[in-house]
Design a protein around this motif. Sequence first.
Motif, mmCIF file in Angstrom:
data_model
loop_
_atom_site.group_PDB
_atom_site.id
_atom_site.type_symbol
_atom_site.label_atom_id
_atom_site.label_comp_id
_atom_site.label_asym_id
_atom_site.label_seq_id
_atom_site.Cartn_x
_atom_site.Cartn_y
_atom_site.Cartn_z
ATOM 1 N N ALA A 1 0.821 -1.208 0.000
ATOM 2 C CA ALA A 1 0.000 0.000 0.000
ATOM 3 C C ALA A 1 0.858 1.263 0.000
ATOM 4 C CB ALA A 1 -0.935 -0.003 1.204
ATOM 5 N N VAL A 2 1.973 1.244 0.727
ATOM 6 C CA VAL A 2 2.826 2.435 0.810
ATOM 7 C C VAL A 2 3.346 2.824 -0.574
ATOM 8 C CG1 VAL A 2 5.064 3.257 1.647
ATOM 9 C CG2 VAL A 2 3.487 2.144 3.217
ATOM 10 N N GLY A 3 3.709 1.839 -1.377
ATOM 11 C CA GLY A 3 4.274 2.137 -2.686
ATOM 12 C C GLY A 3 3.273 2.151 -3.825
ATOM 13 N N GLU A 4 1.981 1.979 -3.538
ATOM 14 C CA GLU A 4 0.978 1.915 -4.602
ATOM 15 C C GLU A 4 0.795 3.280 -5.269
ATOM 16 O OE1 GLU A 4 -1.738 0.309 -7.192
ATOM 17 O OE2 GLU A 4 -0.229 -0.603 -5.910
ATOM 18 N N TYR A 5 0.680 3.255 -6.580
ATOM 19 C CA TYR A 5 0.536 4.501 -7.340
ATOM 20 C C TYR A 5 -0.600 4.423 -8.362
ATOM 21 C CZ TYR A 5 1.667 8.283 -10.582
ATOM 22 O OH TYR A 5 1.609 9.389 -11.379
ATOM 23 N N GLY A 6 -0.569 3.394 -9.209
ATOM 24 C CA GLY A 6 -1.485 3.350 -10.341
ATOM 25 C C GLY A 6 -2.947 3.338 -9.964
ATOM 26 N N SER A 7 -3.324 2.526 -8.972
ATOM 27 C CA SER A 7 -4.738 2.414 -8.622
ATOM 28 C C SER A 7 -5.221 3.580 -7.763
ATOM 29 C CB SER A 7 -4.989 1.098 -7.876
ATOM 30 O OG SER A 7 -4.286 1.068 -6.658
ATOM 31 N N VAL A 8 -4.293 4.383 -7.248
ATOM 32 C CA VAL A 8 -4.669 5.455 -6.322
ATOM 33 C C VAL A 8 -4.906 6.775 -7.043
ATOM 34 C CG1 VAL A 8 -3.889 6.834 -4.359
ATOM 35 C CG2 VAL A 8 -3.512 4.373 -4.370
ATOM 36 N N ILE A 9 -4.086 7.087 -8.040
ATOM 37 C CA ILE A 9 -4.171 8.425 -8.646
ATOM 38 C C ILE A 9 -5.514 8.664 -9.325
ATOM 39 C CG2 ILE A 9 -1.687 8.656 -8.936
ATOM 40 C CD1 ILE A 9 -2.044 7.817 -11.859
ATOM 41 N N PHE A 10 -6.187 7.603 -9.775
ATOM 42 C CA PHE A 10 -7.467 7.788 -10.451
ATOM 43 C C PHE A 10 -8.597 8.062 -9.464
ATOM 44 C CE2 PHE A 10 -4.983 5.291 -13.443
ATOM 45 C CZ PHE A 10 -5.194 5.974 -14.623
#
Length: 278
Positions: free
Chosen positions: A208-217
């Motif tokens: 979760a700390v390194g997640e990017y793709g699913s969060v920015i949207f």
Amino acid sequence: MRPRKTVRVLPGFGLTLGYTLLYLGLVVLMPLGALLAYSLSMSWGDFWATVSAPRVLAAFRLTFGASLAAALVNVAAGLLLAWVLVRYEFPGRKLADALVDLPFALPTAVAGIALAAVLAGNGWVGRWLEPLGLELAFKPAGIVVALIFIGLPFVVRTVQPVLQEAEKELEEAAACLGATRWQTFRHVIFPAIAPALVTGFALAFARAVGEYGSVIFIAGNMPMVSEIAPLIIIGKLEQYDTAGAAAVATVMLLISFAMLLAINALQAWGRRRKGEAA
């Protein structure tokens, strides 16, 4: 009589150890060393000014806070899901078991678009929640939902094998001795699965700390509100501020490493206590 030599499947200790250290050095230590080198290219004053900026601190709080909340939710939900998949037979169980791995295989951008389509104000779920005052899309709560989605398989797949190998006879013996269901879970089942739960929590938190793709949207990426730390790093790289991006990444690395170290220490303490009890 000469002792019979042990036949090993893999080559000798020296060769395998050398390969292990070389592989870890190239794949893990070299990228981290480059990251630290970029950070050290800055003076301490510039480094502190970069990582202590209000916008960066807000991103840190959101990233680690949302990751912690999502990992805790996944511990409870993952345990329940693993229990149902292991202990009960029902139509579609194999399909449900396969769906658990979907966040592993699904591209993170696809997951983010799907969550935005569901949770947005005009989405399938968001259109019913927003009149009630529950806004998830483009809010920190939406980030937590996205992190729960991508982190759930880590807990389920960590706990599931332990539950499958658990001896049901111990539970039956506890019931015969008059233990309630809660007492059986607390004193028989939970001590056996606790290390797996901690491991699943650590994996879900780290992802979760390194997640990017699913969060920015789903985040909306509003500074001081719903902007995550990986987005700060991307923004600095787009501005050709490599040292600044490395400084933010170094702080994330140190905090994540400290938390994982604490979790590993907790696991070791649990195993030691379990050994003493046995």
